[in-house]
Design a protein around this motif. Structure first.
Motif, PDB file in Angstrom:
ATOM      1  N   ALA A 175       0.840  -1.203   0.000  1.00  0.00           N
ATOM      2  CA  ALA A 175       0.000   0.000   0.000  1.00  0.00           C
ATOM      3  C   ALA A 175       0.875   1.253   0.000  1.00  0.00           C
ATOM      4  CB  ALA A 175      -0.911  -0.021   1.220  1.00  0.00           C
ATOM      5  N   ASN A 176       1.983   1.253   0.762  1.00  0.00           N
ATOM      6  CA  ASN A 176       2.897   2.409   0.780  1.00  0.00           C
ATOM      7  C   ASN A 176       3.557   2.597  -0.588  1.00  0.00           C
ATOM      8  OD1 ASN A 176       2.345   2.870   3.486  1.00  0.00           O
ATOM      9  ND2 ASN A 176       4.055   1.557   4.212  1.00  0.00           N
ATOM     10  N   SER A 232       4.521   5.684  -5.346  1.00  0.00           N
ATOM     11  CA  SER A 232       4.669   5.674  -6.816  1.00  0.00           C
ATOM     12  C   SER A 232       3.975   6.867  -7.455  1.00  0.00           C
ATOM     13  CB  SER A 232       4.066   4.372  -7.373  1.00  0.00           C
ATOM     14  OG  SER A 232       4.769   3.265  -6.887  1.00  0.00           O
ATOM     15  N   ALA A 233       2.973   7.403  -6.780  1.00  0.00           N
ATOM     16  CA  ALA A 233       2.288   8.588  -7.313  1.00  0.00           C
ATOM     17  C   ALA A 233       3.102   9.833  -7.083  1.00  0.00           C
ATOM     18  CB  ALA A 233       0.921   8.724  -6.633  1.00  0.00           C
ATOM     19  N   LEU A 256       9.492   8.928  -8.908  1.00  0.00           N
ATOM     20  CA  LEU A 256       9.787   8.077 -10.062  1.00  0.00           C
ATOM     21  C   LEU A 256      10.160   6.680  -9.582  1.00  0.00           C
ATOM     22  CD1 LEU A 256      11.906  10.625 -12.146  1.00  0.00           C
ATOM     23  CD2 LEU A 256       9.540   9.843 -12.583  1.00  0.00           C
ATOM     24  N   PRO A 257      10.089   5.691 -10.469  1.00  0.00           N
ATOM     25  CA  PRO A 257      10.372   4.301 -10.040  1.00  0.00           C
ATOM     26  C   PRO A 257      11.762   4.097  -9.498  1.00  0.00           C
ATOM     27  CG  PRO A 257       9.188   4.319 -12.117  1.00  0.00           C
ATOM     28  CD  PRO A 257       9.524   5.775 -11.875  1.00  0.00           C
ATOM     29  N   ASP A 258      12.735   4.924  -9.978  1.00  0.00           N
ATOM     30  CA  ASP A 258      14.093   4.711  -9.482  1.00  0.00           C
ATOM     31  C   ASP A 258      14.432   5.580  -8.284  1.00  0.00           C
ATOM     32  OD1 ASP A 258      13.861   7.035 -10.842  1.00  0.00           O
ATOM     33  OD2 ASP A 258      15.734   6.800 -12.024  1.00  0.00           O
ATOM     34  N   HIS A 259      13.435   6.205  -7.745  1.00  0.00           N
ATOM     35  CA  HIS A 259      13.688   7.037  -6.563  1.00  0.00           C
ATOM     36  C   HIS A 259      14.093   6.136  -5.385  1.00  0.00           C
ATOM     37  CE1 HIS A 259      12.868   9.802  -3.200  1.00  0.00           C
ATOM     38  NE2 HIS A 259      13.109  10.806  -4.130  1.00  0.00           N
ATOM     39  N   PRO A 260      15.035   6.586  -4.602  1.00  0.00           N
ATOM     40  CA  PRO A 260      15.513   5.732  -3.486  1.00  0.00           C
ATOM     41  C   PRO A 260      14.400   5.303  -2.511  1.00  0.00           C
ATOM     42  CG  PRO A 260      16.990   7.574  -3.854  1.00  0.00           C
ATOM     43  CD  PRO A 260      15.824   7.855  -4.767  1.00  0.00           C
ATOM     44  N   THR A 261      13.481   6.161  -2.334  1.00  0.00           N
ATOM     45  CA  THR A 261      12.385   5.797  -1.392  1.00  0.00           C
ATOM     46  C   THR A 261      11.555   4.662  -1.957  1.00  0.00           C
ATOM     47  OG1 THR A 261      12.300   8.080  -0.650  1.00  0.00           O
ATOM     48  CG2 THR A 261      10.391   6.691  -0.149  1.00  0.00           C
ATOM     49  N   ILE A 262      11.305   4.764  -3.319  1.00  0.00           N
ATOM     50  CA  ILE A 262      10.524   3.689  -3.961  1.00  0.00           C
ATOM     51  C   ILE A 262      11.302   2.382  -3.894  1.00  0.00           C
ATOM     52  CG2 ILE A 262       9.553   2.917  -6.168  1.00  0.00           C
ATOM     53  CD1 ILE A 262       7.949   5.147  -4.849  1.00  0.00           C
ATOM     54  N   VAL A 263      12.609   2.529  -4.189  1.00  0.00           N
ATOM     55  CA  VAL A 263      13.431   1.296  -4.196  1.00  0.00           C
ATOM     56  C   VAL A 263      13.461   0.654  -2.797  1.00  0.00           C
ATOM     57  CG1 VAL A 263      15.768   0.425  -4.520  1.00  0.00           C
ATOM     58  CG2 VAL A 263      14.826   2.115  -6.142  1.00  0.00           C
TER      59      VAL A 263
END
Length: 474
Positions: A273-274, A279-280, A283-290
């Motif tokens: 869920a996070n 993701s909104a 970007l997908p390669d953002h460290p937080t997303i990773v």
């Protein structure tokens, strides 16, 4: 040649009679005087004696006693009449006692006399009766009566003494038998108690209770099995509604009830869920997303590892999603899954309960077989105890009965005629003595007269013979 004949003169007969009659008359007078003097002297000098008579009854009663002992048996004692035995007559026993030195000594002591002065009683036993008649003599009527009472009391005292001696002897004999039976009873009780403690079997009721428990458990097991069958049917129906096999439903229940899997599933759901939220914004390669993706992957991996460990086979993400309640797509499926979990829990609980009940039944059946084999020995020891109790109780009852029967060998003496007070002396009998003296005089006189006549005839014959002899010689 002339022959001469000389005839002698005979003796005068009157002189001859006078010479031989006088001595015999004198002897007759002296003999009659002796007889009558003796009789008169006896009447004059003999002190009068008086006789008191009395009688007792010896009833011949028979005693019967029966004692019932609950759950043990009964004992009885039959005491037949002493007259029923042809060789035994209690009246002869009492006659012997009345004439015995011991009784005479007791009676004489009461009268302050010696046994010789007291004398012995005259005892007469009547035919076809139970009466004994006694007679006692005395120098006066009061003494004769007192001697009779003294003799009666002496007989009673001696009889009571003999009864006490008999009681002591019988009591000692029964006490010995009672002690022996008591020891046997105690040994039987100890053997039974020891066997109960070792075997764990106390009574046949214990086996009955055990059988009842087994039957109750079997009934309970049948009910549990029926409930389990109903639960299995319901479980199958719920699995069909969820489009799951019975095995999938069981796997879903396992996963649902495991806390570690549920925590991994919760972590996986939260990170997923996070990640959608992040993701909104990034970007997908953002460290937080990773970083969040790494957390989700780690949670998914932990969830898969835990599920494979629980189910014992490879598990895919799709299967977890299919089995997992939290990943459902609607409240209806959620309710069905909840019902499936409850049914599965109930089914497993019933299985455990049926298994436990079956185990209890097996244990009780084994215990019942073991105790049934020991019941034979227990019953043998119980019968031995009952026999010992019966013997002890009957011996004790007989002892009490014998203690209460004090007149078995020596029946009760009942005085039926009190000693009387004689009004006239019993000795000497004046009439008898006078008649005896008269008879004696007649016999003596007749004898002397007959002797004199015989002597006179013999003398006359002798004189005639001598006279005839002289004539022949002349």
């Amino acid at each position: 040649m002339t022959e001469s004949v000389t005839i002698s003169r005979p003796f005068p007969k009157s002189r001859l009679q006078q010479v031989h009659w006088s001595p015999y008359l004198l002897i007759g007078i002296l003999a009659n005087a002796a007889i009558w003097c003796s009789a008169l002297a006896y009447l004059k000098l003999k002190a009068p004696t008086y006789m008191s008579g009395w009688a007792v009854n010896v009833p011949g009663t028979a005693a019967q006693a029966r004692v019932s002992l609950p759950e043990i048996g009964q004992t009885s004692l039959d005491s037949s009449s002493p007259y029923s035995i042809s060789t035994q007559d209690p009246r002869q026993n009492y006659k012997f006692l009345a004439e015995s030195d011991a009784v005479i000594q007791i009676a004489a002591t009461q009268m302050d006399m010696t046994p010789q002065e007291f004398g012995k009683p005259k005892v007469r036993i009547g035919d076809s009766t139970s009466i004994i008649e006694f007679q006692m003599t005395g120098d006066n009527p009061e003494e004769a009566r007192d001697k009779s009472y003294a003799l009666y009391r002496a007989i009673q005292a001696r009889v009571n003494e003999l009864r006490v001696q008999e009681f002591i002897q019988r009591d000692a004999s029964f006490q010995s038998a009672l002690s022996s039976s008591q020891r046997k009873l105690e040994m039987a009780q100890k053997r039974l108690s020891d066997y109960k403690a070792i075997s764990g079997l106390n009574s046949s009721d214990q086996l009955k209770a055990l059988s009842d428990n087994i039957e109750a458990l079997r009934k309970q097991r049948a009910e549990i099995v029926a409930q389990q069958q109903q639960s299995s049917s319901r479980l199958q129906q719920l699995a069909a509604n969820l489009n799951l096999s019975e095995q999938d439903a069981a796997n879903a229940f396992v996963l649902q009830t495991d806390q570690i899997f549920q925590q991994n599933l919760k972590n996986y759901s939260e990170t997923s869920a996070n990640l959608v939220t992040l993701s909104a914004r990034f970007l997908p390669d953002h460290p937080t997303i990773v970083a969040e993706q790494n957390k989700r992957d780690a949670a998914a991996k932990a969830m898969l590892v835990r599920s494979e460990s629980l189910l014992g086979r490879p598990v895919s993400q799709d299967l977890i999603q299919q089995l997992n309640l939290n990943t459902s797509n609607g409240s209806a499926r959620e309710n069905l899954f909840q019902a499936l979990v409850d049914a599965q829990a109930e089914n497993r609980g019933l299985q455990s309960q049926a298994k436990e009940t079956e185990q209890q039944i097996l244990q009780l059946e084994n215990r019942l077989r073991t105790l049934s084999q020991k019941e034979t020995t227990l019953e043998a020891l119980r019968r031995e105890l009952q026999v010992s109790e019966a013997v002890f109780s009957s011996t004790l009852a007989n002892l009490d009965i014998i203690r209460s029967n004090a007149f078995g060998s020596y029946p009760l003496l009942q005085i039926v005629a009190e000693p009387n007070l004689p009004k006239s002396p019993s000795s000497p009998k004046r009439m008898f003595i006078l008649l005896g003296a008269t008879g004696g005089s007649l016999f003596v006189s007749a004898g002397i007269l007959a002797f004199w006549l015989r002597q006179r005839r013999m003398t006359m014959l002798e004189l005639e013979r001598k006279t005839h002899h002289r004539i022949m010689e002349g």
